[in-house]
Design an enzyme around this catalytic site. Structure first.
Site, PDB file in Angstrom:
ATOM      1  N   SER A 149     -23.552  10.076  27.476  1.00 31.38           N
ATOM      2  CA  SER A 149     -22.894  11.924  26.926  1.00 31.38           C
ATOM      3  C   SER A 149     -21.570  11.520  27.574  1.00 31.38           C
ATOM      4  O   SER A 149     -21.156  11.058  28.115  1.00 31.38           O
ATOM      5  CB  SER A 149     -23.772  12.914  29.141  1.00 31.38           C
ATOM      6  OG  SER A 149     -22.508  13.705  28.711  1.00 31.38           O
ATOM      7  N   HIS A 206     -25.392  12.037  23.270  1.00 32.87           N
ATOM      8  CA  HIS A 206     -25.082  13.015  24.252  1.00 32.87           C
ATOM      9  C   HIS A 206     -24.483  13.432  24.338  1.00 32.87           C
ATOM     10  O   HIS A 206     -23.548  14.006  24.648  1.00 32.87           O
ATOM     11  CB  HIS A 206     -26.069  13.096  26.043  1.00 32.87           C
ATOM     12  CG  HIS A 206     -27.113  13.850  25.996  1.00 32.87           C
ATOM     13  ND1 HIS A 206     -27.912  14.502  25.965  1.00 32.87           N
ATOM     14  CD2 HIS A 206     -25.992  14.552  27.119  1.00 32.87           C
ATOM     15  CE1 HIS A 206     -28.480  15.881  26.641  1.00 32.87           C
ATOM     16  NE2 HIS A 206     -26.766  15.667  26.781  1.00 32.87           N
ATOM     17  N   ASP A 246     -22.881  17.736  25.031  1.00 34.51           N
ATOM     18  CA  ASP A 246     -22.799  18.937  25.782  1.00 34.51           C
ATOM     19  C   ASP A 246     -22.061  20.079  25.547  1.00 34.51           C
ATOM     20  O   ASP A 246     -20.926  19.590  25.704  1.00 34.51           O
ATOM     21  CB  ASP A 246     -23.067  18.434  27.609  1.00 34.51           C
ATOM     22  CG  ASP A 246     -24.459  17.598  27.806  1.00 34.51           C
ATOM     23  OD1 ASP A 246     -24.623  17.370  28.161  1.00 34.51           O
ATOM     24  OD2 ASP A 246     -23.636  16.574  28.407  1.00 34.51           O
ATOM     25  N   MET A 283     -20.421  23.615  26.215  1.00 33.91           N
ATOM     26  CA  MET A 283     -21.122  25.156  27.546  1.00 33.91           C
ATOM     27  C   MET A 283     -20.293  25.548  26.946  1.00 33.91           C
ATOM     28  O   MET A 283     -19.354  26.081  26.422  1.00 33.91           O
ATOM     29  CB  MET A 283     -20.728  24.071  28.602  1.00 33.91           C
ATOM     30  CG  MET A 283     -21.241  23.029  29.232  1.00 33.91           C
ATOM     31  SD  MET A 283     -20.800  21.932  30.561  1.00 33.91           S
ATOM     32  CE  MET A 283     -21.387  20.306  31.297  1.00 33.91           C
ATOM     33  N   HIS A 317     -27.518  18.706  23.930  1.00 33.61           N
ATOM     34  CA  HIS A 317     -27.366  20.107  24.596  1.00 33.61           C
ATOM     35  C   HIS A 317     -26.813  21.440  24.345  1.00 33.61           C
ATOM     36  O   HIS A 317     -25.873  21.024  24.685  1.00 33.61           O
ATOM     37  CB  HIS A 317     -27.705  19.195  25.876  1.00 33.61           C
ATOM     38  CG  HIS A 317     -28.412  19.739  26.913  1.00 33.61           C
ATOM     39  ND1 HIS A 317     -27.407  19.144  28.452  1.00 33.61           N
ATOM     40  CD2 HIS A 317     -29.139  20.241  27.228  1.00 33.61           C
ATOM     41  CE1 HIS A 317     -27.985  20.049  29.433  1.00 33.61           C
ATOM     42  NE2 HIS A 317     -29.168  20.856  28.958  1.00 33.61           N
ATOM     43  N   MET A 363     -26.077  24.031  26.256  1.00 33.52           N
ATOM     44  CA  MET A 363     -25.873  24.884  27.954  1.00 33.52           C
ATOM     45  C   MET A 363     -25.112  26.447  26.888  1.00 33.52           C
ATOM     46  O   MET A 363     -23.852  26.544  27.412  1.00 33.52           O
ATOM     47  CB  MET A 363     -25.038  24.180  28.157  1.00 33.52           C
ATOM     48  CG  MET A 363     -26.369  23.031  29.209  1.00 33.52           C
ATOM     49  SD  MET A 363     -25.774  21.642  30.066  1.00 33.52           S
ATOM     50  CE  MET A 363     -24.800  20.594  28.937  1.00 33.52           C
ATOM     51  N   MET A 406     -33.892  19.193  33.285  1.00 32.44           N
ATOM     52  CA  MET A 406     -33.079  18.609  33.779  1.00 32.44           C
ATOM     53  C   MET A 406     -33.314  18.192  35.839  1.00 32.44           C
ATOM     54  O   MET A 406     -34.135  19.038  36.530  1.00 32.44           O
ATOM     55  CB  MET A 406     -32.115  20.096  34.010  1.00 32.44           C
ATOM     56  CG  MET A 406     -31.428  20.762  32.682  1.00 32.44           C
ATOM     57  SD  MET A 406     -30.071  19.403  32.080  1.00 32.44           S
ATOM     58  CE  MET A 406     -29.076  19.421  33.086  1.00 32.44           C
ATOM     59  N   ASP A 461     -32.077  13.983  32.307  1.00 35.30           N
ATOM     60  CA  ASP A 461     -30.133  14.140  32.554  1.00 35.30           C
ATOM     61  C   ASP A 461     -29.967  14.908  33.939  1.00 35.30           C
ATOM     62  O   ASP A 461     -29.963  15.577  34.388  1.00 35.30           O
ATOM     63  CB  ASP A 461     -30.617  15.237  31.525  1.00 35.30           C
ATOM     64  CG  ASP A 461     -28.266  15.331  31.139  1.00 35.30           C
ATOM     65  OD1 ASP A 461     -27.518  15.285  31.290  1.00 35.30           O
ATOM     66  OD2 ASP A 461     -28.404  16.722  30.222  1.00 35.30           O
TER      67      ASP A 461
END
Ligand code: DX5
Ligand code: ZN
Length: 220
Positions: free
Chosen positions: A9, A34, A36, A38, A67, A69, A138, A177
């Site tokens: 990540s 990966h 992330d 957010m 991913h 979020m 998660m 993760d």
């Protein structure tokens, strides 16, 4: 069992030198990268968005595993696909119409992932198994890197593996993760995970490429 996937990540990488960080991953034994995303609403943190993903996509030679979020991810599926995402994971807790969101990911030719937070039971995933390419269990509360692995999530992974075996869904990944390191990856693997995200374990080590190799060999 499918091939095992190691997905560092970049949340924990050095953003001042992101080009060389991605180059290191290109040359490493990592399978995916990966990413992330957010939004400060679904999770209490803000990371980065399209300009950063597009920049990574220009240099990355590995699968970009995004991913999300974020609240209402359905609004952005096409844009993430165009920005370079190959796997797009949305949260169960964040979608108003989960089925159509998952279908829209596949309709733009990408692999659809469904993530569940620690408080969400695995049972919500069962009726959607035919609509997804990956279950993301998660193993920390989403929002931040560097948290401790929640071993109490392993029964969810075991249940997911049992469903995939019973239903002969051999093309569906199970990703874990959060808190994945040399001391936890084996436990997640034994529970049935085949796709492993690691942020701090990789980037806080002195030699990230060597750590990626070690994580993989821990599963041998
Ligand atoms: C947390 C993110 C993770 C994070 C993992 O919300 O989804 O991908 O980067 O970081 P570590 O491996 O440090 O727990
Ligand atoms: Zn993540």
């Amino acid at each position: 069992m499918r091939n095992l996937i190691i997905a560092p990540s970049v949340l924990a990488c050095d953003f001042l030198n992101i080009g060389s960080e991605i180059q290191m991953l290109n040359e490493s034994k990592a399978d995916w990268i990966h990413i992330d995303v957010m939004d400060g609403v679904f999770v209490p943190n803000i990371s980065f968005g399209f300009p950063v993903l597009e920049a990574i996509n220009k240099v990355a030679t590995k699968v970009l595993d995004v991913h999300l979020m974020i609240e209402k991810p359905e609004q952005y599926i096409t844009t993430f696909a165009k920005a370079g995402a190959k796997v797009i994971t949305v949260h169960y807790e964040a979608c108003s119409d989960l089925l159509s969101t998952l279908q829209s990911i596949r309709s733009v030719g990408k692999r659809a992932g469904l993530a569940i937070k620690p408080q969400t039971p695995i049972s919500v995933v069962e009726e959607l198994l035919n609509e997804i390419d990956m279950i993301l269990v998660m193993t920390v509360e989403p929002g931040f890197g560097g948290q401790s692995f929640m071993e109490s999530m392993m029964p969810k992974v075991e249940q997911a593996r049992k469903w995939l075996r019973d239903k002969k869904l051999s093309d569906t990944w199970i990703q874990v993760d959060g808190g994945i390191s040399l001391s936890t990856i084996k436990r997640a693997f034994e529970a049935g995970a085949d796709t492993f995200v690691a942020g701090s374990a990789v980037y806080k080590s002195e030699d990230p490429a060597a750590m990626i190799r070690s994580l993989r060999s821990a599963l041998a």
